[in-house]
Design an enzyme around this catalytic site. Structure first.
Site, PDB file in Angstrom:
ATOM      1  N   GLU A 307      -5.969 -10.932  -4.344  1.00  0.00           N
ATOM      2  CA  GLU A 307      -6.407 -10.493  -3.016  1.00  0.00           C
ATOM      3  C   GLU A 307      -7.657  -9.644  -3.172  1.00  0.00           C
ATOM      4  O   GLU A 307      -7.859  -9.037  -4.223  1.00  0.00           O
ATOM      5  CB  GLU A 307      -5.330  -9.624  -2.350  1.00  0.00           C
ATOM      6  N   LYS A 309      -9.633  -6.342  -2.958  1.00  0.00           N
ATOM      7  CA  LYS A 309      -9.280  -4.918  -2.867  1.00  0.00           C
ATOM      8  C   LYS A 309     -10.318  -4.255  -1.968  1.00  0.00           C
ATOM      9  O   LYS A 309     -11.489  -4.124  -2.333  1.00  0.00           O
ATOM     10  CB  LYS A 309      -9.264  -4.244  -4.238  1.00  0.00           C
ATOM     11  N   ARG A 314      -5.284   3.154   3.612  1.00  0.00           N
ATOM     12  CA  ARG A 314      -4.034   2.426   3.822  1.00  0.00           C
ATOM     13  C   ARG A 314      -3.447   2.784   5.171  1.00  0.00           C
ATOM     14  O   ARG A 314      -3.443   3.965   5.546  1.00  0.00           O
ATOM     15  CB  ARG A 314      -3.078   2.862   2.697  1.00  0.00           C
ATOM     16  N   ARG A 471       4.834   2.862  -8.429  1.00  0.00           N
ATOM     17  CA  ARG A 471       3.585   2.424  -9.054  1.00  0.00           C
ATOM     18  C   ARG A 471       3.994   1.555 -10.238  1.00  0.00           C
ATOM     19  O   ARG A 471       3.903   1.943 -11.397  1.00  0.00           O
ATOM     20  CB  ARG A 471       2.782   3.638  -9.516  1.00  0.00           C
TER      21      ARG A 471
HETATM   22  P1  AMP Z   1      -6.219   3.295  -5.430  1.00  0.00           P
HETATM   23  O1  AMP Z   1      -6.374   4.067  -4.147  1.00  0.00           O
HETATM   24  O2  AMP Z   1      -7.482   3.216  -6.217  1.00  0.00           O
HETATM   25  O3  AMP Z   1      -5.010   3.766  -6.219  1.00  0.00           O
HETATM   26  O4  AMP Z   1      -5.903   1.749  -5.068  1.00  0.00           O
HETATM   27  C1  AMP Z   1      -4.745   1.365  -4.375  1.00  0.00           C
HETATM   28  C2  AMP Z   1      -5.086   1.261  -2.908  1.00  0.00           C
HETATM   29  O5  AMP Z   1      -5.933   0.144  -2.660  1.00  0.00           O
HETATM   30  C3  AMP Z   1      -3.903   0.969  -2.026  1.00  0.00           C
HETATM   31  O6  AMP Z   1      -3.151   2.140  -1.765  1.00  0.00           O
HETATM   32  C4  AMP Z   1      -4.557   0.424  -0.766  1.00  0.00           C
HETATM   33  O7  AMP Z   1      -4.903   1.501   0.099  1.00  0.00           O
HETATM   34  C5  AMP Z   1      -5.845  -0.176  -1.277  1.00  0.00           C
HETATM   35  N1  AMP Z   1      -5.953  -1.643  -1.108  1.00  0.00           N
HETATM   36  C6  AMP Z   1      -7.083  -2.290  -0.762  1.00  0.00           C
HETATM   37  N2  AMP Z   1      -6.884  -3.605  -0.687  1.00  0.00           N
HETATM   38  C7  AMP Z   1      -5.574  -3.826  -0.989  1.00  0.00           C
HETATM   39  C8  AMP Z   1      -4.764  -5.003  -1.102  1.00  0.00           C
HETATM   40  N3  AMP Z   1      -5.242  -6.225  -0.876  1.00  0.00           N
HETATM   41  N4  AMP Z   1      -3.453  -4.833  -1.453  1.00  0.00           N
HETATM   42  C9  AMP Z   1      -2.939  -3.601  -1.694  1.00  0.00           C
HETATM   43  N5  AMP Z   1      -3.664  -2.462  -1.609  1.00  0.00           N
HETATM   44  C10 AMP Z   1      -4.971  -2.570  -1.266  1.00  0.00           C
END
Ligand code: AMP
Length: 610
Positions: A307, A309, A314, A471
């Site tokens: 997918e 990112k 969120r 996680r």
């Molecule tokens: P991080 O904030 O760097 O830990 O990355 C995880 C976050 O990426 C998640 O909590 C979501 O807010 C975000 N995110 C963006 N795109 C996606 C996706 N396709 N699936 C899940 N999380 C995503």
């Protein structure tokens, strides 16, 4: 239950070094509370966790250290002021010990809320008063909050004041984490599993490719969580009660309410817990991802779901089929600031549903903007229409947890994705999604995502279930650059000359445990923010100032910043044992609570000289 009894019991728990004894003390407290009433039990369980409201609630007490210090000083007598409280704090190191060091009873007669000195504080009264503090709003709310708190502190004995002060700041810190609460609920209210229970848990496990029952013990591959399990005093699971642990943990995940789980366990046992389901309007913790390489995913899973990112924030979307509510990752209700997302979803989803999504800020030509822009929208309370015109938002839905009164957490991602497609008649709301076994396809998707201005790709195990708050290794984030760290500001230094009233340098710290986080410094950061951003960050940190010594300021852990760096090295300079080389602040993570900050174990993994 008298608050004094609760406080004394909690102090005994704090002093108990042995894990099993701690579980039995906590369990004893829960049993006593449960014998009194359901309300007392759920309140006591929340209080033990240091909260007044269930974890899903967006309500907060909103009492910062400054207001608490003032109130303690006021209750301590006319010769005491906040500065005295702060001096003692520098000596004792924690607010409970400071509150306990005063004779607060001397001011009793002054309280508008006390009727007589023989009228003791009870759990119910403390709970009701703290809830009234949380709901005070509008003109005069500050003084109302102070009066209400004074009403409690001016009646408090030394033990009561110790525990009340910690509860008011949401920092119980008695070494009771999630595992201990879980085990205390099991030991107090759950009968050992029968052969039937074990058999049905097995059947359930066999039906799942990523079994929920064993997930709680094995899926937390983030070392920080295993570290928590070590530091926290949980009862090591015997195989006989691991099924009970799975049932209670699942109930905690789905309800996001420790008080409710304890009450249901007491009244309805294992069967009642198994019946707890998701509810529209009650947000749960989001499933989390860890950083990894695409090779890891291709090697481990039969296939990889790829997918985009998105670099946004969120949201958990809850709809009953008509009205829509939105919650941030910290369970904050962000419905009002995001009216176009509410409209967008209500036009498309007409059955009850709980969805997982990312909100992204976009420019007029549709290109994604930095995620700080989204956060400006999330935090906006006034002039929302004007803000809506200046920052446009898109939402990308990537998961569904509940549709049409059915929970989908135990379905595989493939099945949940099918449901999602069925729910939305058009694909404009859905994040791009493909399943592959080829690293080349992943690389292409990543290049495409990056050239579209997104952050990279998420790689997910298509056969995995949705594990709230975990996680685990089923969701991997695959970003191009050196991983940044989300760290907590625990100190600062005032700037020089013209900028003497603004912080210029920040001490940034990593988390040592998840349940009751402690923070260890990794270094000082002085670059990355503009003057405007420094001004704003100073204002946000000001209410959290704990103490000052010349230019140096100690700060309550409250704000998370994203920090970039060139390398992490082992170093004796900081108590963490690590130091960041050339750190810079990349952004402020208002969407993250301090408990979401990166752990020392992640720092250890990223250390270059290992
Ligand atoms: P991080 O904030 O760097 O830990 O990355 C995880 C976050 O990426 C998640 O909590 C979501 O807010 C975000 N995110 C963006 N795109 C996606 C996706 N396709 N699936 C899940 N999380 C995503």
């Amino acid at each position: 239950m008298k608050f004094e009894d609760f406080a004394e019991h909690v102090i005994t728990i704090e002093a108990e070094p042995a894990d099993l004894e701690t579980v039995s003390l906590v369990s004893e407290l829960f049993i006593r509370a449960g014998n009194e009433s359901e309300e007392t039990l759920s309140t006591v369980v929340r209080f033990v966790k240091g909260t007044v409201f269930p974890a899903w609630s967006s309500q907060t007490l909103d009492v910062g250290p400054a207001l608490l210090h003032e109130t303690i000083a006021q209750a301590a007598g006319p010769n005491i002021d906040s500065a005295d409280v702060e001096n003692r704090l520098a000596d004792y190191g924690e607010i409970g010990a400071v509150a306990a060091s005063y004779d607060l009873s001397g001011q009793r007669g002054l309280s508008a809320f006390t009727t007589s000195t023989s009228d003791p504080l009870t759990i119910t009264r403390v709970n009701d008063t703290l809830r009234a503090v949380a709901s005070a709003s509008g003109d005069g709310s500050e003084s109302r909050r102070r009066d209400l708190l004074f009403g409690l502190f001016s009646k408090a004995s030394s033990s009561e004041a110790r525990i009340l002060a910690r509860l008011t700041l949401g920092e119980m810190r008695i070494g009771v984490g999630t595992g201990t609460v879980r085990d205390a609920i099991i030991s107090g209210f759950i009968q050992p599993p029968t052969d039937n229970d074990i058999e049905s848990a097995k059947t359930h496990e066999d039906a799942q490719s990523a079994p929920v029952a064993s997930q709680s013990q094995t899926d937390n591959t983030d070392v920080s969580i295993s570290e928590d399990e070590q530091t926290e005093r949980s009862n090591p699971d015997s195989s006989a009660n691991s099924d009970s642990a799975a049932v209670v943990e699942r109930a905690l995940q789905v309800s996001n309410d420790y008080g409710m789980v304890a009450t249901v366990a007491r009244n309805q046992g294992r069967a009642g817990l198994a019946d707890i389901s998701l509810e529209v309007g009650r947000p749960i913790q989001a499933m989390l991802a860890q950083a990894a390489d695409s090779v890891d995913a291709v090697d481990t899973w039969d296939a990889v779901a790829v997918e985009t990112k998105f670099d946004g924030a969120r949201v958990q979307i809850h709809t009953d089929g008509e009205s829509v509510s939105l919650y941030s990752r910290n369970m904050e209700n962000v419905t009002d600031p995001l009216p176009e997302i509410v409209e967008f979803i209500s036009q498309r989803v007409t059955v009850p549903a709980i969805l997982d999504a990312e909100v992204v800020a976009v420019s007029d030509d549709g290109n994604p903007l930095a995620f700080q822009e989204v956060l400006r929208r999330f935090r906006r309370k006034y002039d929302i229409d004007a803000m809506r015109d200046s920052v446009s938002l898109n939402v990308y839905v990537f998961d569904c947890l509940h549709v049409d009164d059915t929970d989908l957490l135990d379905m595989s991602l493939r099945q949940r994705r099918d449901k999602l497609r069925g729910l939305f008649k058009t694909t404009d709301a859905l994040s791009p999604f493909q399943i592959t076994t080829e690293t080349d396809v992943i690389a292409q998707a990543r290049t495409q995502a990056l050239s579209n201005g997104h952050e990279g790709v998420m790689l997910k195990d298509p056969d995995s279930t949705y594990n709230p708050g975990s996680r685990g290794q089923h969701w991997l984030k695959h970003k191009p650059d050196v991983e940044t760290l989300d760290l907590v500001v625990t100190g600062a230094e005032w700037g020089e000359g013209r900028r003497a009233n603004v912080f210029g340098t920040f001490v940034v710290s990593a988390r040592t445990t998840a349940d009751e986080p402690q923070f260890e410094p990794l270094g000082k950061v002085a670059t990355g923010l503009t003057d405007d951003q420094l001004d704003a960050l100073t204002e946000q940190l000001r209410p959290h100032v704990r103490s000052e010594d010349g230019q140096t300021v100690m700060i309550e852990p409250a704000i998370v910043v994203e920090v970039g760096y060139e390398a992490i090295q082992r170093s004796p300079t900081y108590t963490s044992g690590f130091a960041l080389r050339f750190p810079r602040v990349v952004g402020i993570r208002h969407d993250k609570a301090v408990s979401d900050a990166d752990s020392l174990s992640r720092v250890r993994r990223l250390t270059t000289d290992e």
